[in-house]
Design a protein around this motif. Sequence first.
Motif, PDB file in Angstrom:
ATOM      1  N   ALA A 184       0.849  -1.187   0.000  1.00 51.63           N
ATOM      2  CA  ALA A 184       0.000   0.000   0.000  1.00 51.63           C
ATOM      3  C   ALA A 184       0.885   1.237   0.000  1.00 51.63           C
ATOM      4  O   ALA A 184       1.896   1.291   0.692  1.00 51.63           O
ATOM      5  N   ASP A 201      -3.438   5.780  -0.374  1.00 51.56           N
ATOM      6  CA  ASP A 201      -4.683   5.036  -0.553  1.00 51.56           C
ATOM      7  C   ASP A 201      -4.687   4.261  -1.869  1.00 51.56           C
ATOM      8  O   ASP A 201      -5.734   3.871  -2.378  1.00 51.56           O
ATOM      9  N   ASP A 231      -7.502  -4.434  -0.959  1.00 48.02           N
ATOM     10  CA  ASP A 231      -6.751  -3.204  -0.685  1.00 48.02           C
ATOM     11  C   ASP A 231      -7.323  -1.959  -1.356  1.00 48.02           C
ATOM     12  O   ASP A 231      -6.850  -0.866  -1.109  1.00 48.02           O
ATOM     13  N   GLY A 232      -8.288  -2.109  -2.238  1.00 52.27           N
ATOM     14  CA  GLY A 232      -8.884  -0.942  -2.874  1.00 52.27           C
ATOM     15  C   GLY A 232      -8.692  -0.932  -4.374  1.00 52.27           C
ATOM     16  O   GLY A 232      -7.852  -1.655  -4.925  1.00 52.27           O
TER      17      GLY A 232
END
Length: 112
Positions: free
Chosen positions: A9, A12, A41-42
């Motif tokens: 990461a 973001d 994780d997005g």
Amino acid sequence: MKLRLARRAVGDAVVVAVEGELDLFTAPFLRDEVRDAIKLDGSRLVLDLTALSFMDSSGLSVLIEAWRLATSEGGGVCLASPQAPVARILRTTGLDRRIKVYPDVDTAVEEI
């Protein structure tokens, strides 16, 4: 070494470093990594291609699938620092017009 993947990461965004060769045999590993990264994780994904030495049409398919999945989740995908052979494939196929390419990971993370 055929293919190595490392996920981390950064802010973001999630960065997946791709090292080695991305072909018919290794593409499924990146596909799984991308799916897990987006799910866990997005949907703001940066693929770090600094150490990717080779990519064929199977690799292109994974990049397109990653872009579709991330954008469907409200995020996006971009590519960072592809080496000359990989950059040439991205240009030749026009994929660099759909998925933005940046000179380094930091710029990609800022822009995604």
